[in-house]
Design a protein around this motif. Structure first.
Motif, mmCIF file in Angstrom:
data_model
loop_
_atom_site.group_PDB
_atom_site.id
_atom_site.type_symbol
_atom_site.label_atom_id
_atom_site.label_comp_id
_atom_site.label_asym_id
_atom_site.label_seq_id
_atom_site.Cartn_x
_atom_site.Cartn_y
_atom_site.Cartn_z
ATOM 1 N N VAL A 65 -19.228 15.189 -1.341
ATOM 2 C CA VAL A 65 -17.868 14.659 -1.281
ATOM 3 C C VAL A 65 -16.909 15.823 -1.446
ATOM 4 N N GLY A 66 -15.844 15.851 -0.651
ATOM 5 C CA GLY A 66 -14.893 16.950 -0.658
ATOM 6 C C GLY A 66 -14.092 17.061 -1.940
ATOM 7 N N TYR A 98 -11.365 6.986 -7.970
ATOM 8 C CA TYR A 98 -11.486 6.662 -6.547
ATOM 9 C C TYR A 98 -12.897 6.174 -6.266
ATOM 10 N N GLN A 99 -13.046 5.365 -5.220
ATOM 11 C CA GLN A 99 -14.363 4.882 -4.825
ATOM 12 C C GLN A 99 -14.552 5.059 -3.322
ATOM 13 N N LEU A 100 -15.687 5.663 -2.970
ATOM 14 C CA LEU A 100 -16.051 5.888 -1.572
ATOM 15 C C LEU A 100 -17.306 5.086 -1.265
ATOM 16 N N ASP A 101 -17.230 4.175 -0.321
ATOM 17 C CA ASP A 101 -18.365 3.338 0.061
ATOM 18 C C ASP A 101 -19.237 4.099 1.046
ATOM 19 N N LEU A 102 -20.517 4.307 0.675
ATOM 20 C CA LEU A 102 -21.456 5.023 1.540
ATOM 21 C C LEU A 102 -22.301 4.077 2.379
ATOM 22 N N GLY A 103 -22.164 2.751 2.151
ATOM 23 C CA GLY A 103 -22.990 1.784 2.854
ATOM 24 C C GLY A 103 -24.332 1.606 2.181
ATOM 25 N N TRP A 160 -12.110 11.126 -1.180
ATOM 26 C CA TRP A 160 -12.716 10.361 -2.262
ATOM 27 C C TRP A 160 -12.701 8.859 -2.035
ATOM 28 N N GLY A 161 -12.215 8.408 -0.911
ATOM 29 C CA GLY A 161 -12.159 6.973 -0.663
ATOM 30 C C GLY A 161 -10.884 6.362 -1.205
ATOM 31 N N LYS A 162 -10.960 5.095 -1.601
ATOM 32 C CA LYS A 162 -9.759 4.385 -2.031
ATOM 33 C C LYS A 162 -9.497 4.577 -3.520
#
Length: 252
Positions: free
Chosen positions: A212-213, A234-239, A219-221
């Motif tokens: 993650v950058g 923040y939360q990033l959905d990776l599936g 970082w997502g939302k």
């Protein structure tokens, strides 16, 4: 039947004693119930050393401090990544320092989650763009941020998020003057015991996940922010039931 004067006095003294306890002693500062899965305690974790000689004493202090917990056994090992990208390694924590640029943040903790609550890998980054100059180039600030970000990697949250009130004597408390907030306190260890009191049917090993950058756009939302705006999550959905949570402490 009326109570005796002695019993009434005992009840009153007990009530006063409880009322006089510090409020944080009753707080719960688990970070969303996130934890590493394991089949026995203590949780044995490797901590990858990707920091330079300036930061090594602070990483050593942090590992020693958190090893005082009865449910953790941390071992410092050779780093598994270059500091600038600071990529995660399955089943352990990687700790890095670098000049990440004018990102606005002092330090971040990132945890990869599977099944909603289980941590599979984690990263702590400290940003030398800010730590190389005042007010952050001090022992107190370095201890506070290193200790706090690694604490997030176990699933701990903050005991308090008001930068302007009296220090609680823990690195999990935000402050503008970190002199007495450089290490965990008793309640941090108690909270870890609560988080890790149950056992799981398997251990958290996890599969390697994408890095993650270093900026908020990666970082997502934004899912939460303190009232002061000095901290964010923040939360990033990776599936496939996986996500990355990023805990940020912003510079002033």
């Amino acid at each position: 039947m009326p109570h005796s004067p002695r019993r009434l006095l005992a009840t009153l003294l007990l009530a006063l004693a409880v009322a006089g306890l510090p409020s944080f002693a009753l707080a719960n500062h688990s970070w969303g119930g996130y934890h590493w899965a394991r089949t026995s305690n203590p949780l044995r974790l490797s901590v990858g050393d990707n920091v330079n000689a300036t930061w090594d004493p602070f990483l050593n202090t942090t590992i020693s401090d958190w090893n005082a917990s009865t449910v953790l056994t941390l071992t410092k090992v050779a780093g598994g990544t270059r500091p600038k990208p600071c990529k995660a390694t399955a089943g352990r924590i990687e700790v890095c320092n670098a000049r990440y640029g004018n990102t606005g943040w002092l330090g971040i903790a990132q945890i990869w989650i599977t099944g909603g609550v289980h941590i599979t890998q984690a990263v702590t980054k400290v940003n030398d763009t800010y730590f190389s100059s005042p007010p952050y180039n001090t022992t107190a600030w370095r201890n506070l941020v290193m200790c706090q970000e690694v604490g997030h990697d176990f699933g701990l949250d903050h005991q308090d998020e008001d930068f302007n009130n009296a220090n609680l004597g823990t690195c999990m408390d935000y402050t503008n003057s970190p002199g007495t907030n450089q290490h965990p306190n008793a309640h941090d260890y108690e909270e870890l015991e609560t988080i890790y009191e149950h056992l799981d049917g398997s251990t958290t090993v996890g599969s390697p996940a994408p890095g993650v950058g270093n900026g908020a756009n990666a970082w997502g939302k934004l899912v939460s922010s303190s009232a002061s705006g000095r901290t964010s999550v923040y939360q990033l959905d990776l599936g496939n039931g996986q996500s990355v949570l990023t805990h940020v402490i912003w510079a002033r």
